[in-house]
Design a protein around this motif. Structure first.
Motif, PDB file in Angstrom:
ATOM      1  N   GLY A  52     -61.632   4.805  25.039  1.00  0.00           N
ATOM      2  CA  GLY A  52     -61.479   6.238  25.215  1.00  0.00           C
ATOM      3  C   GLY A  52     -60.085   6.668  25.606  1.00  0.00           C
ATOM      4  N   THR A  53     -59.154   5.731  25.729  1.00  0.00           N
ATOM      5  CA  THR A  53     -57.792   6.074  26.123  1.00  0.00           C
ATOM      6  C   THR A  53     -57.182   7.084  25.151  1.00  0.00           C
ATOM      7  N   GLY A  54     -56.542   8.103  25.703  1.00  0.00           N
ATOM      8  CA  GLY A  54     -55.920   9.128  24.878  1.00  0.00           C
ATOM      9  C   GLY A  54     -56.837  10.273  24.510  1.00  0.00           C
ATOM     10  N   VAL A  55     -58.098  10.201  24.934  1.00  0.00           N
ATOM     11  CA  VAL A  55     -59.088  11.231  24.616  1.00  0.00           C
ATOM     12  C   VAL A  55     -59.487  11.929  25.915  1.00  0.00           C
ATOM     13  N   THR A  56     -59.682  13.245  25.850  1.00  0.00           N
ATOM     14  CA  THR A  56     -60.088  14.017  27.025  1.00  0.00           C
ATOM     15  C   THR A  56     -61.485  14.586  26.811  1.00  0.00           C
ATOM     16  N   VAL A  57     -62.380  14.312  27.758  1.00  0.00           N
ATOM     17  CA  VAL A  57     -63.765  14.780  27.696  1.00  0.00           C
ATOM     18  C   VAL A  57     -63.981  15.812  28.797  1.00  0.00           C
ATOM     19  N   GLY A  58     -64.493  16.979  28.409  1.00  0.00           N
ATOM     20  CA  GLY A  58     -64.816  18.017  29.374  1.00  0.00           C
ATOM     21  C   GLY A  58     -66.315  18.147  29.551  1.00  0.00           C
ATOM     22  N   GLU A 109     -74.866  17.876  39.500  1.00  0.00           N
ATOM     23  CA  GLU A 109     -75.282  17.146  38.302  1.00  0.00           C
ATOM     24  C   GLU A 109     -74.101  16.886  37.378  1.00  0.00           C
ATOM     25  N   GLY A 110     -73.112  17.791  37.381  1.00  0.00           N
ATOM     26  CA  GLY A 110     -71.933  17.576  36.551  1.00  0.00           C
ATOM     27  C   GLY A 110     -71.194  16.303  36.921  1.00  0.00           C
ATOM     28  N   ARG A 111     -71.138  15.978  38.201  1.00  0.00           N
ATOM     29  CA  ARG A 111     -70.464  14.744  38.632  1.00  0.00           C
ATOM     30  C   ARG A 111     -71.230  13.518  38.151  1.00  0.00           C
ATOM     31  N   ALA A 112     -72.555  13.601  38.171  1.00  0.00           N
ATOM     32  CA  ALA A 112     -73.354  12.488  37.645  1.00  0.00           C
ATOM     33  C   ALA A 112     -73.115  12.307  36.152  1.00  0.00           C
ATOM     34  N   MET A 113     -72.997  13.409  35.409  1.00  0.00           N
ATOM     35  CA  MET A 113     -72.702  13.313  33.985  1.00  0.00           C
ATOM     36  C   MET A 113     -71.342  12.649  33.756  1.00  0.00           C
ATOM     37  N   LEU A 114     -70.366  12.994  34.593  1.00  0.00           N
ATOM     38  CA  LEU A 114     -69.038  12.393  34.461  1.00  0.00           C
ATOM     39  C   LEU A 114     -69.080  10.894  34.741  1.00  0.00           C
ATOM     40  N   GLU A 115     -69.927  10.461  35.677  1.00  0.00           N
ATOM     41  CA  GLU A 115     -70.076   9.019  35.911  1.00  0.00           C
ATOM     42  C   GLU A 115     -70.575   8.308  34.658  1.00  0.00           C
ATOM     43  N   LEU A 116     -71.500   8.940  33.944  1.00  0.00           N
ATOM     44  CA  LEU A 116     -72.035   8.314  32.737  1.00  0.00           C
ATOM     45  C   LEU A 116     -70.993   8.265  31.628  1.00  0.00           C
ATOM     46  N   VAL A 117     -70.187   9.312  31.503  1.00  0.00           N
ATOM     47  CA  VAL A 117     -69.094   9.284  30.521  1.00  0.00           C
ATOM     48  C   VAL A 117     -68.122   8.163  30.861  1.00  0.00           C
ATOM     49  N   HIS A 118     -67.760   8.063  32.128  1.00  0.00           N
ATOM     50  CA  HIS A 118     -66.770   7.066  32.555  1.00  0.00           C
ATOM     51  C   HIS A 118     -67.271   5.643  32.331  1.00  0.00           C
ATOM     52  N   GLY A 119     -68.577   5.435  32.451  1.00  0.00           N
ATOM     53  CA  GLY A 119     -69.101   4.086  32.251  1.00  0.00           C
ATOM     54  C   GLY A 119     -68.893   3.584  30.834  1.00  0.00           C
ATOM     55  N   ALA A 124     -61.004   7.344  29.115  1.00  0.00           N
ATOM     56  CA  ALA A 124     -60.888   8.770  28.789  1.00  0.00           C
ATOM     57  C   ALA A 124     -60.486   9.581  30.014  1.00  0.00           C
ATOM     58  N   ASP A 125     -59.683  10.610  29.801  1.00  0.00           N
ATOM     59  CA  ASP A 125     -59.401  11.590  30.850  1.00  0.00           C
ATOM     60  C   ASP A 125     -60.587  12.544  30.949  1.00  0.00           C
ATOM     61  N   LEU A 126     -60.898  12.993  32.172  1.00  0.00           N
ATOM     62  CA  LEU A 126     -62.106  13.780  32.409  1.00  0.00           C
ATOM     63  C   LEU A 126     -61.764  15.146  33.006  1.00  0.00           C
ATOM     64  N   LEU A 127     -62.453  16.176  32.482  1.00  0.00           N
ATOM     65  CA  LEU A 127     -62.353  17.544  32.997  1.00  0.00           C
ATOM     66  C   LEU A 127     -63.743  18.014  33.399  1.00  0.00           C
ATOM     67  N   PHE A 128     -63.787  18.948  34.344  1.00  0.00           N
ATOM     68  CA  PHE A 128     -65.057  19.559  34.712  1.00  0.00           C
ATOM     69  C   PHE A 128     -64.866  21.049  34.918  1.00  0.00           C
ATOM     70  N   ALA A 129     -65.896  21.822  34.520  1.00  0.00           N
ATOM     71  CA  ALA A 129     -65.954  23.245  34.835  1.00  0.00           C
ATOM     72  C   ALA A 129     -67.403  23.627  35.071  1.00  0.00           C
ATOM     73  N   ALA A 454     -71.333  11.845  24.257  1.00  0.00           N
ATOM     74  CA  ALA A 454     -69.961  12.336  24.341  1.00  0.00           C
ATOM     75  C   ALA A 454     -68.988  11.182  24.546  1.00  0.00           C
ATOM     76  N   ALA A 455     -69.372  10.218  25.368  1.00  0.00           N
ATOM     77  CA  ALA A 455     -68.510   9.058  25.602  1.00  0.00           C
ATOM     78  C   ALA A 455     -68.375   8.206  24.347  1.00  0.00           C
ATOM     79  N   VAL A 456     -69.464   8.037  23.613  1.00  0.00           N
ATOM     80  CA  VAL A 456     -69.394   7.285  22.360  1.00  0.00           C
ATOM     81  C   VAL A 456     -68.460   7.984  21.374  1.00  0.00           C
ATOM     82  N   VAL A 457     -68.563   9.308  21.296  1.00  0.00           N
ATOM     83  CA  VAL A 457     -67.666  10.057  20.408  1.00  0.00           C
ATOM     84  C   VAL A 457     -66.213   9.879  20.846  1.00  0.00           C
ATOM     85  N   ALA A 458     -65.967   9.766  22.153  1.00  0.00           N
ATOM     86  CA  ALA A 458     -64.605   9.527  22.639  1.00  0.00           C
ATOM     87  C   ALA A 458     -64.061   8.206  22.122  1.00  0.00           C
ATOM     88  N   LEU A 459     -64.906   7.180  22.054  1.00  0.00           N
ATOM     89  CA  LEU A 459     -64.456   5.907  21.476  1.00  0.00           C
ATOM     90  C   LEU A 459     -64.051   6.099  20.019  1.00  0.00           C
TER      91      LEU A 459
END
Length: 718
Positions: A52-58, A109-119, A124-129, A454-459
């Motif tokens: 996921g390096t170079g990709v940003t997931v929000g 819940e957004g933080r839990a979703m970010l943990e799953l993306v990071h796994g 990947a760089d991560l954003l939250f709103a 979303a994380a798979v798409v980042a790959l």
């Protein structure tokens, strides 16, 4: 407008989760990546070398760090290796960028979703709103994430008043950022309902009821309505019935948020008919929808005064204010939303019949055009969809909401497939989800499944930075593993979309050209100035078979000419002798050449130096008019010294055809420098001794100076 909130995981009535097998936390993480095995994302990272390096997931959800009861803080999640940031033990030090968090207490819940993306995509760089309080705020947050650099956005939010029959403000925002290259994903929702085994709707999806054309009939007297109103006839047959009964299970109460939505087929800002919904229990009104606003063709309903405790039978009534003009009866749909709880237990009219459709409840942007809509299955049983996972399809009757102008009707109407794919839930986090006695927490719901996709798409976006949202979506769907529908009469594509996400297959499908060949080796020889190159086929041929291989060897300051070969080995010629050289090999398919792999350096073999041999034969004497040299026979080389003797005006010529001829008399010792600057030292030459005579045979002038002449010569090959 009231936000329903995230499609969250509070599944207290879904049943206790299956206990997970003991798994050692790998490496620097304290919690394993449960989604890796069923989605093959660990294999994808290894085979393709992506993270996921170079990709940003929000991520758009309820909150990131505003829950005062959360058992961990973001800093603790970082220290556990589950979020990136300073102090992350895996070396992932770029922290999550929070654009805006919830203003009040959230559930994080957004933080839990970010943990799953990071796994799955730890690079990947991560954003939250936070998604905000209504559709318009959420649309703005989508723009904000895209402006902050998000390549991929995923949300788990559902708004009850999003239009069913046309794209609303959130979908308009999604289409805008998608046109900029952003891939958008959404949880399909957790409101699907399956009739209970002990009821008349056993085993059938009953999360919604819809008719293609409103059928007016007189309203029940219990509502006490004045003239000017009619009600929906739920009976699809010749009889009429202004109510539809449904059941709720024991424990259902007002606190359980017994809610739903009513939609009818008119565009926003073009509403001409007004509808309301009432909930009855024992002929008493216990729930209702508010007065329509005259702008939107949807209302949320809830049962505020539901009698709590035991199982109950309720009924709904759909009321229309009789239009003043002669208007066509619109399409009408009601769905049930129980905040993840399995209700209703049955519907009185529970089967698709004629123009009535029962079951599909995927709606809004969660089933939007261009959105990758994600269903869920438990990661331990990844081919069995969760019963609560919403299913489609959805039907659009109008174009998107555009300012305050009513959208034109679509002709024909547009069906939208939803969900798009299925991923997995029941995934462990360190702070969020259902707490087990052993201390593990399991995150359930389509809210958990969507961020894994979303994380798979980042790959995939890292592997193919040039791939647009359409290509990424096609590859994701084309590579998914088909899964059967668990419900008779409901097509699999309406329940699981294309099937279970396969990260390895997804990346392979994106790779149009081959990967680099394996085990490339080059050695000098067999002849001077040549090399032999061997290689193995690449691990992945790309999207079509390999047609050839391109081999090129560079060295000595000179770039070699590419050589096309069908297979290994390849012989390369014309190399710089004595130069240190490397050779590269690339596979070629119908889409073009893939990545190349290069051999270790080697030294090209040079030809041995040319040594002039010493005299091995006596020097012959060539008398005038004749020639002799060394061994006899044509084209046999001789070495040594040649001498000539001139007589009668004749001359001796030593010639290396065709470049030069030297006419001379006397004795000449080899080596001879001939005309043209050629140096004769050894090899094959022609020695010619010639005599010219006049027409009467006297020695004299060359031909043409006193009569006809003739040339007599003898030749020997040196």
């Amino acid at each position: 407008m009231l936000m329903v909130g995230a499609w969250c995981c509070l599944l207290t009535t879904v049943g206790a989760p299956v206990a997970a097998a003991e798994v050692d936390a790998p490496g620097c993480r304290t919690v394993p990546v449960d989604a890796d095995a069923p989605l093959r994302s660990d294999q994808a990272r290894e085979v393709f070398g992506v993270d996921g390096t170079g990709v940003t997931v929000g991520v758009l959800s309820t909150s990131f760090a505003t829950d005062p009861t959360s058992p961990t803080t973001p800093d603790q999640d970082i220290a556990a290796g589950l979020l990136p940031g300073p102090g992350n033990p895996c070396g992932r030090t770029q922290p999550v960028t929070v654009l805006v968090d919830a203003t009040g207490a959230g559930n994080d819940e957004g933080r839990a979703m970010l943990e799953l993306v990071h796994g799955i995509a730890p690079g990947a760089d991560l954003l939250f709103a936070s998604a905000g309080d209504d559709q318009f705020q959420m649309a703005q947050r989508i723009f904000d994430l895209a402006a902050a650099g998000a390549d991929i956005i995923v949300d788990d939010i559902g708004h009850p008043q999003e239009p069913t029959y046309q794209p609303g403000p959130i979908e308009v925002a999604i289409q805008d950022v998608r046109a900029q290259g952003v891939v958008y994903l959404a949880a399909v929702g957790n409101n699907n309902v399956i009739g209970t085994d002990d009821g008349p709707s056993a085993g059938r999806p009953i999360g919604s009821w819809e008719t293609l054309e409103y059928r007016p009939t007189p309203c029940p007297d219990t509502l006490g309505l004045a003239p000017g109103y009619d009600c929906m006839d739920f009976d699809p047959g010749p009889d009429t019935d202004p109510t539809m009964e449904f059941g709720v299970g024991a424990g259902m109460s007002a606190q359980a948020r017994l809610t739903g939505a009513l939609n009818w087929g008119e565009p926003w800002y073009g509403v001409q008919q007004q509808f309301r919904l009432y909930v009855l229990q024992d002929d008493q009104v216990v729930g209702w929808s508010p007065e329509p606003d005259g702008v939107t063709a949807s209302v949320e309903w809830s049962a505020q005064e539901l009698v709590a405790g035991a199982a109950a039978e309720l009924s709904i009534v759909i009321v229309r204010q009789t239009p003043g003009a002669d208007l066509p009866p619109p399409r009408v749909k009601v769905d049930f939303r129980g905040d993840g709880r399995p209700y209703p237990t049955f519907l009185e009219y529970d089967q698709t019949t004629g123009t009535d459709i029962v079951g599909p409840n995927a709606t809004g942007h969660n089933a939007g055009v261009g959105v990758i809509s994600v269903a869920a299955a438990d990661y331990r049983t990844p081919t069995i969809p969760e019963k609560f996972s919403n299913h489609g399809p959805r039907t659009l009757l109008f174009g998107p909401v555009d300012g305050t102008l009513p959208a034109a009707p679509l002709s024909p109407v547009q069906p939208v497939a939803a969900p798009s794919v299925m991923a997995v839930d029941g995934l462990r986090t360190d702070f969020y989800g259902v707490l087990e006695p052993d201390g593990d927490r399991f995150f359930y719901g389509t809210s958990a499944a969507a961020p894994t996709v979303a994380a798979v798409v980042a790959l995939g976006r890292q592997l193919r930075t040039d791939a647009d949202p359409d290509e990424l979506t096609r590859a994701l769907l084309d590579s998914a593993t088909p899964v059967d529908s668990p419900w008779p009469g409901v097509p699999a594509e309406d329940v699981v979309g294309a099937g279970l996400v396969d990260a390895t297959g997804f990346l392979e499908g994106l790779l149009r050209v081959p990967t680099a060949p394996l085990d490339v080796r080059a050695v000098a020889g067999p002849e001077p100035g040549t090399a032999t190159v061997t290689f193995a086929p690449p691990a992945l041929p790309g999207t079509s078979p390999i047609l050839s291989y391109t081999v090129r060897c560079d060295g000595g300051g000179r770039a070699g000419t590419p050589l096309s070969v069908p297979d290994s080995p390849a012989k390369v010629t014309g190399l710089v002798q004595g130069a240190v050289t490397t050779c590269s090999v690339a596979a070629v398919n119908a889409q073009g050449p893939g990545a190349s792999a290069t051999s270790d350096p080697f030294e090209v073999t040079a030809a041995p130096p040319v040594v002039t041999p010493t005299t091995t034969t006596p020097a012959p004497t060539v008398p005038a008019g004749s020639a002799a040299a060394g061994p006899t026979g044509p084209e046999q080389a001789a070495t040594g010294t040649a001498t000539t003797a001139a007589a009668g005006g004749a001359g001796a010529a030593y010639r290396q055809p065709p470049s030069a001829t030297l006419a001379a008399t006397g004795t000449h010792a080899a080596p001879l420098t001939l005309a043209g600057g050629l140096l004769l030292t050894a090899g094959t030459i022609v020695l010619t001794a010639s005599r010219w005579r006049n027409g009467v045979g006297r020695p004299g002038l060359p031909p043409g100076t006193g009569g006809a002449g003739r040339r007599r010569s003898d030749q020997r090959w040196w």
